[in-house]
Design an enzyme around this catalytic site. Structure first.
Site, PDB file in Angstrom:
ATOM      1  N   HIS A 138       0.854  -1.315  -0.084  1.00 48.02           N
ATOM      2  CA  HIS A 138      -0.093  -0.150  -0.163  1.00 48.02           C
ATOM      3  C   HIS A 138       0.851   1.347  -0.048  1.00 48.02           C
ATOM      4  O   HIS A 138       0.613   2.189   0.637  1.00 48.02           O
ATOM      5  CB  HIS A 138      -1.072   0.126   1.136  1.00 48.02           C
ATOM      6  CG  HIS A 138      -2.068  -0.942   1.164  1.00 48.02           C
ATOM      7  ND1 HIS A 138      -3.282  -0.941   0.637  1.00 48.02           N
ATOM      8  CD2 HIS A 138      -2.107  -2.348   1.738  1.00 48.02           C
ATOM      9  CE1 HIS A 138      -3.939  -1.955   0.618  1.00 48.02           C
ATOM     10  NE2 HIS A 138      -3.275  -2.717   1.358  1.00 48.02           N
ATOM     11  N   ASP A 183      -0.885  -5.216   6.016  1.00 48.37           N
ATOM     12  CA  ASP A 183      -1.715  -6.218   5.417  1.00 48.37           C
ATOM     13  C   ASP A 183      -1.475  -5.927   3.875  1.00 48.37           C
ATOM     14  O   ASP A 183      -1.026  -5.236   3.076  1.00 48.37           O
ATOM     15  CB  ASP A 183      -3.255  -5.810   5.835  1.00 48.37           C
ATOM     16  CG  ASP A 183      -3.672  -4.378   5.045  1.00 48.37           C
ATOM     17  OD1 ASP A 183      -2.661  -3.356   5.057  1.00 48.37           O
ATOM     18  OD2 ASP A 183      -4.941  -4.337   4.725  1.00 48.37           O
ATOM     19  N   GLU A 184      -2.125  -7.062   2.962  1.00 49.19           N
ATOM     20  CA  GLU A 184      -2.319  -7.107   1.513  1.00 49.19           C
ATOM     21  C   GLU A 184      -0.918  -6.811   0.809  1.00 49.19           C
ATOM     22  O   GLU A 184      -0.824  -6.044  -0.173  1.00 49.19           O
ATOM     23  CB  GLU A 184      -3.316  -6.361   1.165  1.00 49.19           C
ATOM     24  CG  GLU A 184      -4.689  -6.872   1.722  1.00 49.19           C
ATOM     25  CD  GLU A 184      -5.755  -5.694   1.188  1.00 49.19           C
ATOM     26  OE1 GLU A 184      -6.949  -6.344   0.948  1.00 49.19           O
ATOM     27  OE2 GLU A 184      -5.693  -4.633   1.298  1.00 49.19           O
ATOM     28  N   ALA A 185       0.304  -7.153   1.635  1.00 48.71           N
ATOM     29  CA  ALA A 185       1.602  -7.184   0.882  1.00 48.71           C
ATOM     30  C   ALA A 185       2.051  -8.086  -0.046  1.00 48.71           C
ATOM     31  O   ALA A 185       2.785  -8.935   0.255  1.00 48.71           O
ATOM     32  CB  ALA A 185       2.445  -7.101   2.041  1.00 48.71           C
TER      33      ALA A 185
END
Length: 544
Positions: free
Chosen positions: A286, A349-351
């Protein structure tokens, strides 16, 4: 005969429902079938539900002679400033609608009225607990700490008719039911997150949300300050993060960022409402706004273009590069210096573009930086797949349908000492659509109506999670589709009050059948506050 009630689930539901019905607060009373607004709200018929209520005795009626009295010689307020400021806050809330002068005076300068006092002996009330005692001659709010007095004010406020929230003089009468409320929170962490990265919100818009959160005893404001679509906080050592990385948002709008003075003002205002700001810099994914601002943060040394879409998982800081950690150190150092609160959120998150080995290595480097600058780490629950620092909190956003392995990873970290903030996306995410027809929001976690948002227990949500590991709850509001305050209103309300109740109220009060009646009475109050909430058909809303 007075009857003490601590809301055992079934008995409390029956008693409160009967009390509401008896005072015209439930049941169809007109052509619309909506329950009519109350003449006198039963003691404790508020949101969040109090821990203990002993109704009885005559109500107190505010009059033109009412004064707000402050006894400022108490614990945690040696100069009396905090108590007096809370007294002024209360008077400022009540003056426009009542038309009464409501002078704020020292306790010994008047009799009766509304007394705010800190008691060194009220240690059982803790940091945020309070006692409200109401009778014919006045109302006394007692707490051990100033935060408790502020929470007591929110209870007093909700005991008054909804019209008290209006900014013009209303007819009244202004009565508070007789009896005693003794109240302490279930969890110390009760948060709401506002994503200011996907769409930017001004200082005044954030303040408006802070005021809304205060009514429901929220004590943490989590600000999501960076993401692929925008960087929102000025960092002196890396100025292009804000001036360039903050220059856009989802859909390509102008974006924006907070100067350091802007951020300080948000922190100050939140503190005046007894909320702690938890800033988040999302790492190592992100991060497109940062990568676009500084080419050297990319492994290939090439800056990508700014991003205005809504996809996730495509960006990553360059874990092997040493400059990455110089960057992180500078950002955390400057942000920590601006933030008096205990926590700093590092995302995580969401790496998806970061290998697991690199992710673990990155978190091993970054968490000590947070500690070096005196803050405690919070990360999204993917942090539990690395090595959470001692004292860190992991914020769980999984779903009912999340894999058993993912849930066990979080539970195992909790058993090893990591505290857990619960934000299940299919219950607590305020950006999820209510139904398929909801104009705003997303639906990847499913549709989340008012009952689903409320009807879960933080202590039992995750198998194998020790109840003692639950630090609290948080309601995140992501803003891919949210760009105005009216959008915040529609998506946060009525779900936010339910999440607030899960964080504050004892488990024994948890009962949808009774809660929906108390929530129904919040409708006119929300309208009086200018909040255009979603009229869930699951709730028998009171007539406006």
């Amino acid at each position: 005969m007075r009857q003490r009630r601590t809301f055992p689930r079934l008995l409390g539901s029956l008693l409160l429902a009967a009390g509401l019905a008896g005072l015209g607060l439930t049941g169809a009373t007109g052509a619309t079938g909506a329950p009519r607004a109350e003449a006198l709200r039963p003691l404790g018929a508020i949101v969040p539900a109090p821990a203990s209520v002993t109704p009885g005795g005559a109500p107190y009626t505010l009059t033109r002679a009412t004064a707000v009295r402050v006894d400022a010689d108490g614990t945690g307020d040696t100069d009396g400033r905090a108590t007096r400021d809370i007294g002024r806050y209360l008077a400022d809330l009540l003056r426009p609608s009542t038309g009464y002068p409501l002078p704020v005076v020292d306790a010994d300068e008047a009799r009766g009225g509304i007394l705010l006092r800190l008691s060194p002996g009220a240690t059982a009330l803790g940091e945020e607990g309070y006692e409200l005692r109401s009778g014919r001659t006045g109302v006394t709010l007692t707490a051990y700490r100033p935060a408790g007095l502020f929470r007591a004010v929110q209870t007093l406020r909700q005991q008054l008719p909804a019209a008290v929230e209006k900014r013009t003089v209303q007819p009244g009468p202004w009565r508070i039911a007789g009896g005693t409320v003794t109240d302490t929170p279930r969890y110390a962490y009760r948060g709401a997150m506002l994503d200011v990265s996907r769409h930017f919100f001004t200082v005044d818009q954030v303040k408006r949300y802070i005021d809304q959160l205060a009514l429901y005893k929220i004590n943490k404001l989590h600000l999501h300050l960076s993401d692929d679509q925008g960087w929102r906080i000025a960092i002196d050592s890396w100025p292009r993060l804000a001036t360039y990385g903050g220059s856009t948002q989802v859909g390509g709008g102008p974006g924006g960022f907070y100067t350091k003075d802007d951020y300080r003002e948000i922190v100050r205002y939140a503190a005046s409402r007894y909320q702690e700001v938890v800033p988040e810099i999302d790492l190592p994914g992100h991060t497109n706004a940062a990568l676009a601002s500084y080419a050297e943060l990319n492994c290939d040394g090439v800056a990508p273009p700014l991003y205005t879409g809504t996809a996730v998982g495509f960006s990553s800081l360059c874990v092997p590069k040493e400059i990455t950690y110089d960057f992180v150190d500078d950002v955390i150092r400057e942000l920590a210096a601006l933030t008096p609160g205990r926590y700093l959120h590092i995302g995580g998150d969401e790496a998806h573009s970061t290998s697991h080995a690199d992710y673990v290595a990155f978190m091993d480097r970054v968490q000590p930086i947070v500690a070096k600058y005196g803050k405690t780490v919070i990360g999204w629950h993917q942090l539990t797949g690395a090595r959470p620092a001692e004292g860190a909190l992991a914020q769980y956003w999984g779903l009912d349908r999340s894999s058993a392995a993912e849930k066990e990873q979080v539970a195992a970290a909790a058993r090893a000492g990591t505290g857990i903030i619960l934000s299940p996306a299919d219950r607590a995410y305020l950006d999820m659509k209510y139904t398929k027809d909801t104009e705003l929001g997303l639906s990847w976690a499913g549709y989340v109506e008012a009952q689903r948002s409320y009807d879960w227990d933080p202590a039992t949500l995750l198998p194998g999670l020790p109840a003692t590991a639950v630090a609290g709850v948080e309601a995140p509001l992501w803003t891919e589709t949210i760009s105005q305050s009216v959008h915040i209103d529609r998506m946060a309300f009525p779900r936010l009050p339910g999440i607030a109740e899960l964080g504050w109220s004892p488990a024994t009060t948890h009962d949808w059948a009774t809660y929906r009646l108390r929530l129904a009475q919040q409708g006119p109050r929300l309208t009086a506050l200018g909040i255009d909430y979603y009229r869930s058909p699951q709730v028998p809303w009171a007539a406006e």
